[in-house]
Write a protein that holds these residues in place. Structure first.
Motif, PDB file in Angstrom:
ATOM      1  N   UNK A 117     -22.285  17.382  49.901  1.00 20.42           N
ATOM      2  CA  UNK A 117     -21.107  16.698  50.439  1.00 20.42           C
ATOM      3  C   UNK A 117     -20.980  15.274  49.891  1.00 20.42           C
ATOM      4  N   UNK A 118     -22.049  14.735  49.340  1.00 22.71           N
ATOM      5  CA  UNK A 118     -21.989  13.396  48.745  1.00 22.71           C
ATOM      6  C   UNK A 118     -21.035  13.398  47.558  1.00 22.71           C
ATOM      7  N   UNK A 119     -21.049  14.474  46.785  1.00 22.89           N
ATOM      8  CA  UNK A 119     -20.110  14.611  45.672  1.00 22.89           C
ATOM      9  C   UNK A 119     -18.763  15.151  46.141  1.00 22.89           C
ATOM     10  N   UNK A 120     -18.801  16.127  47.053  1.00 21.35           N
ATOM     11  CA  UNK A 120     -17.566  16.766  47.507  1.00 21.35           C
ATOM     12  C   UNK A 120     -16.623  15.769  48.184  1.00 21.35           C
ATOM     13  N   UNK A 121     -17.159  14.882  49.010  1.00 24.80           N
ATOM     14  CA  UNK A 121     -16.304  13.933  49.733  1.00 24.80           C
ATOM     15  C   UNK A 121     -15.585  12.996  48.773  1.00 24.80           C
TER      16      UNK A 121
ATOM     17  N   UNK B 189     -27.369   4.865  55.671  1.00 29.87           N
ATOM     18  CA  UNK B 189     -28.695   5.379  56.021  1.00 29.87           C
ATOM     19  C   UNK B 189     -28.645   6.798  56.590  1.00 29.87           C
ATOM     20  N   UNK B 190     -27.457   7.400  56.634  1.00 29.18           N
ATOM     21  CA  UNK B 190     -27.361   8.773  57.130  1.00 29.18           C
ATOM     22  C   UNK B 190     -26.216   9.473  56.413  1.00 29.18           C
ATOM     23  N   UNK B 191     -26.197  10.795  56.525  1.00 30.84           N
ATOM     24  CA  UNK B 191     -25.224  11.596  55.792  1.00 30.84           C
ATOM     25  C   UNK B 191     -23.778  11.349  56.231  1.00 30.84           C
ATOM     26  N   UNK B 192     -23.450  11.313  57.532  1.00 30.24           N
ATOM     27  CA  UNK B 192     -22.050  11.074  57.909  1.00 30.24           C
ATOM     28  C   UNK B 192     -21.489   9.770  57.344  1.00 30.24           C
ATOM     29  N   UNK B 193     -22.296   8.703  57.371  1.00 30.79           N
ATOM     30  CA  UNK B 193     -21.829   7.423  56.817  1.00 30.79           C
ATOM     31  C   UNK B 193     -21.617   7.528  55.319  1.00 30.79           C
ATOM     32  N   UNK B 194     -22.522   8.198  54.637  1.00 29.94           N
ATOM     33  CA  UNK B 194     -22.396   8.357  53.190  1.00 29.94           C
ATOM     34  C   UNK B 194     -21.152   9.167  52.842  1.00 29.94           C
ATOM     35  N   UNK B 195     -20.904  10.235  53.582  1.00 29.85           N
ATOM     36  CA  UNK B 195     -19.711  11.056  53.324  1.00 29.85           C
ATOM     37  C   UNK B 195     -18.448  10.223  53.506  1.00 29.85           C
TER      38      UNK B 195
END
Length: 535
Positions: free
Chosen positions: A74-78, A121-127
């Motif tokens: 999801x880091x790339x998909x978002x 520091x977490x996936x939701x924030x990164x997305x």
């Protein structure tokens, strides 16, 4: 100072300002215009670079923010979702708020959200940060493209197209190299800081060269809001399906099924709306023009660049820096070749240059159809050089073919469609290729597995040799050593099947590129730039 003026759809005819069409009546653009074009190319380069720069470093980023491999995609998909949604909106936004305000504001926010990614520091924030980064960076690609066709005279448009080609083909090739090097040596956070200085230079140059223009907020009342909403929902859902589908077993996943239905309904409503509304967000009727339609569709084939890093990572277990070093040989030669393309376009038919590029691209893919377990970085050197030559000769002529017959007042709209199709095509291409690799791996695994029978003498002999190897390297229990040998043999079969799956997929790419070359031959000839620019 030279004003960058875009179309103004106050009426259905979309009148074009004199400032916009003036450059087409002179032989050479002013230094001010060239500075603006160069600055815009920096933005396009950085926006595209950020699609690829994280791909080679995903494992490190996933570890840094504490998420698993399945969610890390999801880091790339978002980022891609944010980008694919905003690209079709660029023409409308630049007419409402002015070209200058949009490009300066969005470029600044692109850099700001890029830095914000480094502090998550977490996936939701990164997305969330990546989605905003993609949204604000996405406008930089069509805006650079639009400048070439609205501000440069015909005689100099091939130079602008070559600059754009260098940005959109060199950035994906060098992205994993930069990302891999920074991640391996300085940590994954540093890949998000590379945008700051180039973006600051870009914003400064554009601030000094683009004149202020009044906003046309009245266009907000005339906006195609139904089209905007259905497009945004449909493209976001489709991008997610394409990026996550193969991992989630496509329609075996209820999540993918729901998103596919949402995408299909939303995009169907969007297309219907665009064809009947008086002032559509995207003038899809432009795709009826044969050259524009074929050229735009052919340009989406660059989604095939996904395959090589996937092979190196999955089969050869290359780290981020090693993948980047191999891919550099698809980028570095283009620095030499692409600047020569404008001269070729003045001397030869753009169709034949594009066909030559596509066939070279096809040849490079077909050279990778006989791979083995020993086929790694060194073996890709010559195919990558050929592919670099093919890519260098392809994009600028394709752009000239697709937009050469488009009226100046339609350039911004055509740019949005062209770049949206290229990005969407890349996502479709990546999803299709990943699925082909998976299906062909399963096919070859079944075939090879039928030969790996414990009843065969050579198989028993191989297991015995591997059992002795494990006993000699620390495994004390013979039963456990034999079990390890059987597992190792199974892994070898899986790797061999994966290699054959990638080989088959390279063959598919080669065939599709040849078909694309045939389609380009059937397009209409575009007038030579030098001839047009002289009057």
């Amino acid at each position: 100072m030279s004003t960058i003026a875009l179309t103004n759809p106050v009426s259905g005819s979309r009148k074009v300002s004199a400032a916009q069409t003036a450059p087409a009546n002179v032989d050479r653009a002013s230094p001010t215009i060239w500075i603006a074009v160069f600055a815009a190319m920096i933005g396009a380069f950085m926006a595209i670079l950020n699609i690829q720069i994280t791909n080679a470093s995903l494992l490190d980023i996933e570890g840094g923010i504490g998420t698993g491999v399945d969610n890390g995609s999801w880091i790339s998909t978002s980022y891609l979702i944010g980008e694919i949604v905003v690209i079709p909106l660029t023409d409308y936004l630049s007419r409402v708020f002015s070209f200058r305000k949009i490009i300066l504001t969005f470029a600044s926010l692109f850099a700001a959200f890029s830095v914000a990614c480094a502090f998550t520091h977490d996936l939701p924030s990164m997305i969330a940060m990546r989605a905003f980064q993609g949204f604000f960076g996405g406008v930089l690609i069509p805006m650079a493209f639009t400048l070439v066709f609205t501000r440069l005279p015909k005689a100099q448009q091939p130079i602008g197209l070559a600059m754009f080609s260098l940005a959109v083909t060199f950035a994906p090739a060098i992205g994993p190299t930069i990302g891999g090097y920074l991640t391996e040596n300085y940590g994954w956070q540093t890949i998000f800081f590379v945008n700051v200085v180039p973006t600051a230079v870009m914003v400064t140059m554009l601030y000094l060269t683009l004149e202020r223009q009044p906003m046309q907020l009245n266009l907000l009342h005339e906006g195609d809001w139904f089209g905007i909403v259905t497009m945004a929902v449909g493209l976001a859902a489709l991008q997610t399906v394409l990026e996550e589908g193969n991992k989630d077993d496509w329609f075996g996943s209820p999540f993918i099924v729901r998103l596919a239905l949402i995408s299909a309904i939303s995009l169907a409503l969007f297309v219907w709306n665009e064809l009947v509304v008086e002032k559509p967000l995207l003038r899809l009727r432009l795709l009826k023009q044969w050259n524009f339609g074929v050229g735009t569709i052919a340009a989406v084939l660059f989604g095939s660049v996904y395959l090589l890093p996937a092979y190196l990572g999955q089969v050869q277990r290359y780290n981020a820096e090693q993948i980047g070093n191999v891919l550099a040989w698809t980028g570095l030669p283009q620095l030499i070749l692409i600047p020569l393309v404008p001269k070729l376009m003045q001397r030869f038919d753009a169709r034949y240059i594009a066909v030559t590029g596509l066939l070279l691209f096809a040849l490079s893919s077909l050279m990778n159809t006989q791979m083995s377990l020993d086929y790694s970085g060194d073996q890709f050197w010559i195919p990558n050089i050929i592919r670099a030559a093919g890519q260098a000769l392809t994009l600028a002529p394709l752009s000239a073919l697709s937009l050469g017959s488009v009226a100046p007042q339609d350039a911004a709209a055509a740019s949005g469609i062209s770049n949206m199709m290229r990005n969407l095509g890349g996502a479709i291409g990546t999803a299709v290729l990943a699925t082909i690799v998976t299906k062909r791996e399963q096919f070859h695994s079944n075939i090879i597995g039928q030969s790996v029978d414990l009843g065969r003498e050579e198989v028993r002999s191989r297991i015995a040799q591997m059992t002795d190897y494990f006993l000699a390297h620390g495994v004390v229990d013979p039963t456990n050593a034999r079990q390890q040998a059987i597992i190792a043999l199974g892994n070898t079969v899986k790797r061999q099947a994966l290699v054959l799956g990638f080989s088959d997929t390279f063959a598919v790419i080669g065939l599709v590129l040849i078909l694309a070359a045939i389609a380009i031959v059937l397009t209409r000839k575009v007038k030579a730039a030098a001839a047009d620019g002289a009057h």
